[in-house]
Write a protein that holds these residues in place. Structure first.
Motif, PDB file in Angstrom:
ATOM      1  N   ALA A  11      66.904 -52.788  -6.616  1.00  0.00           N
ATOM      2  CA  ALA A  11      65.819 -53.676  -7.036  1.00  0.00           C
ATOM      3  C   ALA A  11      65.743 -53.654  -8.560  1.00  0.00           C
ATOM      4  N   PRO A  13      63.988 -55.851 -12.240  1.00  0.00           N
ATOM      5  CA  PRO A  13      62.953 -56.781 -12.682  1.00  0.00           C
ATOM      6  C   PRO A  13      63.534 -58.132 -13.070  1.00  0.00           C
ATOM      7  N   ASP A  38      57.473 -64.011  -5.204  1.00  0.00           N
ATOM      8  CA  ASP A  38      57.552 -62.892  -6.140  1.00  0.00           C
ATOM      9  C   ASP A  38      58.922 -62.226  -6.231  1.00  0.00           C
ATOM     10  N   ARG A  39      59.944 -62.757  -5.513  1.00  0.00           N
ATOM     11  CA  ARG A  39      61.268 -62.122  -5.562  1.00  0.00           C
ATOM     12  C   ARG A  39      62.336 -63.019  -4.954  1.00  0.00           C
ATOM     13  N   THR A  41      66.237 -62.319  -3.074  1.00  0.00           N
ATOM     14  CA  THR A  41      67.174 -61.322  -2.557  1.00  0.00           C
ATOM     15  C   THR A  41      68.552 -61.956  -2.536  1.00  0.00           C
ATOM     16  N   VAL A  50      67.722 -57.159  -5.215  1.00  0.00           N
ATOM     17  CA  VAL A  50      66.445 -57.853  -5.119  1.00  0.00           C
ATOM     18  C   VAL A  50      65.884 -57.956  -6.530  1.00  0.00           C
ATOM     19  N   CYS A  51      65.608 -59.177  -6.960  1.00  0.00           N
ATOM     20  CA  CYS A  51      65.063 -59.443  -8.291  1.00  0.00           C
ATOM     21  C   CYS A  51      63.575 -59.712  -8.139  1.00  0.00           C
ATOM     22  N   HIS A  52      62.768 -58.737  -8.571  1.00  0.00           N
ATOM     23  CA  HIS A  52      61.316 -58.818  -8.435  1.00  0.00           C
ATOM     24  C   HIS A  52      60.703 -59.406  -9.700  1.00  0.00           C
ATOM     25  N   SER A  54      58.498 -59.786 -12.667  1.00  0.00           N
ATOM     26  CA  SER A  54      57.841 -58.697 -13.381  1.00  0.00           C
ATOM     27  C   SER A  54      57.751 -58.999 -14.872  1.00  0.00           C
TER      28      SER A  54
END
Length: 132
Positions: A11, A13, A38-39, A41, A50-52, A54
């Motif tokens: 994971a 940001p 918010d993300r 995958t 997974v790019c969250h 942020s």
């Protein structure tokens, strides 16, 4: 020992999901697995990234100690990805170079920078015993 049926998960940001999608899917060629508000995958060369969304991402980056990427067993795949990155004008943090020349662990590598300053390293060892 890794079971080839299992998938590594990482994971990271992302400051903007649209630009993250453009970098990883449109330009780098990763497959989108899922997208939420918010993300996103991704299937990142067979593993899961997974790019969250942020606000906490590195604004000033160095290769060490934090980066991730792929070590290729097949030189053609490594070369093809490098050519693709050049053709699609992906942002290089470090262009193609060699490390440990003349030693058993000699390898070629390059680093890309994604839109959130995550660094991706791609490398190929001439002696595949050095991959780990």
């Amino acid at each position: 020992m890794r079971d080839p049926n299992n998938v590594f998960h990482l994971a990271i940001p992302a400051r903007d999901l649209d630009e993250t999608y453009d970098f990883y899917v449109t330009k780098l060629g990763c497959k989108l697995a899922r997208r939420y508000a918010d993300r996103i995958t991704l299937d990142f060369f067979g593993d899961q990234v997974v790019c969250h969304l942020s606000d906490h991402f590195d604004r000033d980056v160095n290769m060490y100690p934090r980066h991730f990427g792929i070590t290729f067993r097949d030189k053609r795949q490594f070369d093809n990805l490098y050519k693709l990155a050049k053709q699609r004008e992906l942002p290089f943090f470090q262009d193609l170079s060699k490390r440990f020349q003349g030693m058993i662990e000699e390898h070629e590598m390059f680093f890309l920078r994604d839109p959130s300053n995550n660094l991706l390293e791609f490398k190929y060892y001439y002696d595949d015993r050095m991959m780990y």
